[in-house]
Design an enzyme around this catalytic site. Structure first.
Site, PDB file in Angstrom:
ATOM      1  N   GLU A   1      28.635   9.609   5.586  1.00  0.00           N
ATOM      2  CA  GLU A   1      29.277   8.014   6.252  1.00  0.00           C
ATOM      3  C   GLU A   1      29.333   7.367   4.851  1.00  0.00           C
ATOM      4  OE1 GLU A   1      27.185   4.129   6.194  1.00  0.00           O
ATOM      5  OE2 GLU A   1      27.325   5.156   4.581  1.00  0.00           O
TER       6      GLU A   1
ATOM      7  N   SER B   1      24.080   6.463  14.096  1.00  0.00           N
ATOM      8  CA  SER B   1      23.808   4.928  15.216  1.00  0.00           C
ATOM      9  C   SER B   1      25.099   4.421  15.664  1.00  0.00           C
ATOM     10  CB  SER B   1      23.742   4.036  13.354  1.00  0.00           C
ATOM     11  OG  SER B   1      21.736   4.483  13.787  1.00  0.00           O
TER      12      SER B   1
ATOM     13  N   HIS C   1      17.356  14.040  12.372  1.00  0.00           N
ATOM     14  CA  HIS C   1      17.834  13.690  11.852  1.00  0.00           C
ATOM     15  C   HIS C   1      17.208  13.357  11.398  1.00  0.00           C
ATOM     16  CE1 HIS C   1      19.507  10.545   9.460  1.00  0.00           C
ATOM     17  NE2 HIS C   1      19.765   9.765  10.125  1.00  0.00           N
TER      18      HIS C   1
ATOM     19  N   CYS D   1      25.345   9.426  10.777  1.00  0.00           N
ATOM     20  CA  CYS D   1      24.461   9.850  10.575  1.00  0.00           C
ATOM     21  C   CYS D   1      24.318  11.463  11.193  1.00  0.00           C
ATOM     22  CB  CYS D   1      22.831  10.210  10.517  1.00  0.00           C
ATOM     23  SG  CYS D   1      22.395   8.370   9.327  1.00  0.00           S
TER      24      CYS D   1
ATOM     25  N   ASP E   1       1.074  -1.101  -0.204  1.00  0.00           N
ATOM     26  CA  ASP E   1      -0.297  -0.179   0.104  1.00  0.00           C
ATOM     27  C   ASP E   1       1.540   1.400   0.170  1.00  0.00           C
ATOM     28  OD1 ASP E   1      -1.176   2.233   0.484  1.00  0.00           O
ATOM     29  OD2 ASP E   1      -2.587   1.246   2.165  1.00  0.00           O
TER      30      ASP E   1
ATOM     31  N   LYS F   1       7.828  10.482  15.759  1.00  0.00           N
ATOM     32  CA  LYS F   1       7.736   9.124  17.043  1.00  0.00           C
ATOM     33  C   LYS F   1       8.838  10.069  17.796  1.00  0.00           C
ATOM     34  CE  LYS F   1       8.133   5.559  13.824  1.00  0.00           C
ATOM     35  NZ  LYS F   1       7.527   4.758  14.569  1.00  0.00           N
TER      36      LYS F   1
ATOM     37  N   SER G   1      16.942   0.092  15.865  1.00  0.00           N
ATOM     38  CA  SER G   1      17.857   1.065  15.505  1.00  0.00           C
ATOM     39  C   SER G   1      16.289   2.275  16.327  1.00  0.00           C
ATOM     40  CB  SER G   1      17.926   1.392  13.748  1.00  0.00           C
ATOM     41  OG  SER G   1      17.056   1.679  13.482  1.00  0.00           O
TER      42      SER G   1
ATOM     43  N   ASN H   1      16.779   9.370   2.637  1.00  0.00           N
ATOM     44  CA  ASN H   1      17.718   9.923   4.253  1.00  0.00           C
ATOM     45  C   ASN H   1      19.098  10.935   3.445  1.00  0.00           C
ATOM     46  OD1 ASN H   1      18.965   9.073   6.162  1.00  0.00           O
ATOM     47  ND2 ASN H   1      19.161   7.168   6.636  1.00  0.00           N
TER      48      ASN H   1
HETATM   49  N1  CAA Z   1      -1.196   2.801   5.517  1.00  0.00           N
HETATM   50  C1  CAA Z   1      -0.332   4.191   6.459  1.00  0.00           C
HETATM   51  N2  CAA Z   1       0.244   3.430   7.047  1.00  0.00           N
HETATM   52  C2  CAA Z   1       1.175   2.066   7.443  1.00  0.00           C
HETATM   53  C3  CAA Z   1       0.786   1.591   6.175  1.00  0.00           C
HETATM   54  C4  CAA Z   1      -0.276   1.900   5.461  1.00  0.00           C
HETATM   55  N3  CAA Z   1      -0.916   0.858   4.721  1.00  0.00           N
HETATM   56  N4  CAA Z   1       0.936   0.212   6.533  1.00  0.00           N
HETATM   57  C5  CAA Z   1       2.437   0.334   7.429  1.00  0.00           C
HETATM   58  N5  CAA Z   1       2.324   1.768   7.862  1.00  0.00           N
HETATM   59  C6  CAA Z   1       3.286   1.720   8.729  1.00  0.00           C
HETATM   60  C7  CAA Z   1       3.540   1.127  10.490  1.00  0.00           C
HETATM   61  O1  CAA Z   1       1.902   0.794  11.482  1.00  0.00           O
HETATM   62  C8  CAA Z   1       4.590   2.481  11.186  1.00  0.00           C
HETATM   63  O2  CAA Z   1       4.458   2.944  11.682  1.00  0.00           O
HETATM   64  P1  CAA Z   1       4.860   2.927  13.223  1.00  0.00           P
HETATM   65  O3  CAA Z   1       6.304   3.068  12.964  1.00  0.00           O
HETATM   66  O4  CAA Z   1       4.350   4.530  13.346  1.00  0.00           O
HETATM   67  O5  CAA Z   1       3.966   2.430  13.422  1.00  0.00           O
HETATM   68  C9  CAA Z   1       5.330   2.087   9.627  1.00  0.00           C
HETATM   69  O6  CAA Z   1       4.245   2.538   8.593  1.00  0.00           O
HETATM   70  C10 CAA Z   1       6.558   1.778   9.214  1.00  0.00           C
HETATM   71  O7  CAA Z   1       5.813   0.096   8.729  1.00  0.00           O
HETATM   72  P2  CAA Z   1       6.569  -0.758   9.433  1.00  0.00           P
HETATM   73  O8  CAA Z   1       7.235  -1.086  10.911  1.00  0.00           O
HETATM   74  O9  CAA Z   1       5.992  -2.450   9.347  1.00  0.00           O
HETATM   75  O10 CAA Z   1       7.632  -0.787   8.252  1.00  0.00           O
HETATM   76  P3  CAA Z   1       9.291  -1.573   8.242  1.00  0.00           P
HETATM   77  O11 CAA Z   1       8.970  -3.006   8.795  1.00  0.00           O
HETATM   78  O12 CAA Z   1       8.771  -1.877   6.334  1.00  0.00           O
HETATM   79  O13 CAA Z   1      10.202  -0.807   8.356  1.00  0.00           O
HETATM   80  C11 CAA Z   1      12.160   0.968   8.948  1.00  0.00           C
HETATM   81  C12 CAA Z   1      10.750   0.316   9.217  1.00  0.00           C
HETATM   82  C13 CAA Z   1      12.423  -0.442  10.476  1.00  0.00           C
HETATM   83  C14 CAA Z   1      12.140   2.106   9.490  1.00  0.00           C
HETATM   84  C15 CAA Z   1      12.937   0.440   7.952  1.00  0.00           C
HETATM   85  O14 CAA Z   1      12.249   1.293   7.148  1.00  0.00           O
HETATM   86  C16 CAA Z   1      14.439   0.551   8.031  1.00  0.00           C
HETATM   87  O15 CAA Z   1      14.828  -1.178   8.402  1.00  0.00           O
HETATM   88  N6  CAA Z   1      15.030   1.371   7.745  1.00  0.00           N
HETATM   89  C17 CAA Z   1      16.274   1.528   7.760  1.00  0.00           C
HETATM   90  C18 CAA Z   1      16.789   2.258   9.380  1.00  0.00           C
HETATM   91  C19 CAA Z   1      16.156   3.186   9.835  1.00  0.00           C
HETATM   92  O16 CAA Z   1      15.934   4.017   9.560  1.00  0.00           O
HETATM   93  N7  CAA Z   1      16.409   3.702  10.900  1.00  0.00           N
HETATM   94  C20 CAA Z   1      16.194   4.705  12.008  1.00  0.00           C
HETATM   95  C21 CAA Z   1      16.720   5.533  13.316  1.00  0.00           C
HETATM   96  S1  CAA Z   1      18.450   4.615  12.550  1.00  0.00           S
HETATM   97  C22 CAA Z   1      18.830   6.407  12.509  1.00  0.00           C
HETATM   98  O17 CAA Z   1      18.302   7.570  11.876  1.00  0.00           O
HETATM   99  C23 CAA Z   1      20.060   5.861  11.270  1.00  0.00           C
HETATM  100  C24 CAA Z   1      19.808   6.138  10.238  1.00  0.00           C
HETATM  101  O18 CAA Z   1      19.437   7.273   9.398  1.00  0.00           O
HETATM  102  C25 CAA Z   1      20.207   4.770   9.205  1.00  0.00           C
END
Ligand code: CAA
Length: 382
Positions: A79, A304, A233, A111, A29, A242, A201, A272
């Site tokens: 990075e 991170s 960031h 970052c 979606d 969040k 993370s 990012n």
């Molecule tokens: N409509 C609206 N929202 C939806 C939806 C839909 N149809 N389907 C899912 N969502 C929402 C979920 O509810 C969730 O929201 P919440 O977090 O508020 O609960 C959000 O979409 C994401 O869904 P998931 O958690 O299922 O997503 P995911 O499992 O695919 O992973 C992630 C998300 C962990 C961030 C992944 O993208 C990831 O690993 N990203 C890289 C790591 C990262 O960016 N970490 C951030 C902190 S670390 C940092 O900041 C350093 C850096 O730059 C890397």
């Protein structure tokens, strides 16, 4: 004496992928990306672009407005470094005609290192107020295909001129700091994409930024009401929401999303940009609000691994006379949209190699990577 960000400019890459395209192909979606992550698109470099070409473009646009003879140091934060030894900023000396009597170094901590560069620059200028320092943040966030991080890729650079009597933002003394050894996201020397524990993370980001806030609040009388807008960031823009919610819970204060909304427009469209992300948030904040003069901004920086810093800055009176939103719009609008197949092919073709290769001429940017010969990266102006 006021010291801070005197001027800034940005650049991004040649290509862009719309996240609706990724969603459609992966049978997801599209609102998961647009609402769930708060992202619309991500920038992707052409084969003849990298952190150096983006940085050179951002810095060139910036330095056309200034006297480069005042610059005594170049701090390049990234990075996604292109060499284990040579600082990426050294390439800029040739490309931009920077003076030779300048110190040039590269900084790393995921970052976060752009903030370290900014703070080091401020400390150096406190000692030599007549000098200026070029701080560059530039990154390509490249995650593995079909991984959780894939929709959060991106590319971009923010170049900042740090000086006394700044035109944009005075950075106030005093920071809140937090370092903890956590394996939430890391990239070993032999890997072009990071290893990520997604949930860890998120938790590590929230814990470290909150701890950084506590550290500053303990050192300096500061309450959330003293901050007019928060900047973060933004690995994806939902992360800022969040964090603000976590801060509200932590401090017991009501914190509306209005405090962060204006800082997200560029990162939504870029993805990012690692070290540059917080400074794209600052750029957007300054561009999207005309009533910031004299107002305090609170900066949450996170890298991170993990290091976090919370610091504050005060927007200067005439900042509107020193911002160039049309340049950012041009950067975003000029990107060429990729089809899904083109995106996959481009991603798969990337190799961090020092074997000889020549890139095809793709980017319209002022600088390009022409290839590698004798294991040396070759850049050219165009
Ligand atoms: N409509 C609206 N929202 C939806 C939806 C839909 N149809 N389907 C899912 N969502 C929402 C979920 O509810 C969730 O929201 P919440 O977090 O508020 O609960 C959000 O979409 C994401 O869904 P998931 O958690 O299922 O997503 P995911 O499992 O695919 O992973 C992630 C998300 C962990 C961030 C992944 O993208 C990831 O690993 N990203 C890289 C790591 C990262 O960016 N970490 C951030 C902190 S670390 C940092 O900041 C350093 C850096 O730059 C890397």
């Amino acid at each position: 004496m006021k010291i801070g960000i005197h001027d800034l400019e940005v650049a991004t890459s040649h290509y862009v992928l719309d996240l609706d395209t990724l969603a459609e192909q992966h049978d997801i979606d599209p609102n998961k990306f647009r609402i769930g992550l708060g992202q619309d698109k991500f920038s992707m470099p052409a084969p003849d672009e990298d952190i150096v070409t983006m940085a050179a473009e951002a810095a060139q646009t910036l330095l056309e407005r200034h006297d480069v003879s005042k610059i005594r140091q170049v701090y390049f934060a990234t990075e996604s470094s292109v060499d284990q030894s040579k600082a990426a900023g050294v390439y800029l000396h040739e490309l931009l005609g920077l003076p030779a009597n300048v110190r040039s170094i590269e900084l790393k901590q995921a970052c976060y290192s752009g903030t370290a560069a900014l703070q080091l620059a401020i400390n150096a200028i406190a000692r030599n107020p007549e000098e200026q320092i070029l701080v560059i943040t530039s990154d390509v966030a490249r995650y593995a295909l079909d991984s959780g991080g894939e929709p959060t890729q991106g590319a971009g650079s923010v170049a900042m001129l740090i000086s006394a009597d700044p035109n944009l933002v005075e950075i106030e003394p005093g920071s809140g700091l937090h370092t903890t050894d956590v394996n939430d996201f890391w990239r070993p020397n032999d890997s072009t994409t990071p290893f990520v524990d997604g949930q860890l993370s998120l938790d590590a980001y929230l814990a470290a930024t909150t701890a950084a806030w506590d550290d500053l609040a303990a050192r300096r009388e500061l309450s959330v009401d003293d901050i007019h807008r928060f900047l973060h960031h933004q690995p994806f823009t939902k992360m800022a929401r969040k964090q603000l919610a976590a801060m509200a819970e932590h401090t017991g204060c009501e914190l509306s999303d209005d405090l962060i909304e204006e800082s997200m427009s560029y990162n939504r469209a870029l993805g990012n940009t690692y070290t540059a992300s917080l400074y794209f948030a600052l750029t957007a904040q300054l561009h999207n609000n005309a009533e910031l003069a004299g107002k305090r901004l609170g900066f949450f920086s996170y890298g991170s691994g993990a290091v976090a810093e919370f610091f504050t800055g005060v927007v200067q009176d005439n900042y509107r006379d020193h911002i160039y939103p049309q340049n950012v719009a041009k950067q975003l609008d000029n990107r060429v949209e990729l089809t899904y197949d083109e995106y996959r092919e481009l991603h798969e073709s990337f190799a961090a190699t020092s074997e000889t290769f020549t890139t095809s001429k793709t980017t319209n940017a002022p600088f390009r990577l022409s290839g590698v010969t004798e294991r040396q990266r070759r850049y050219e102006a165009q």
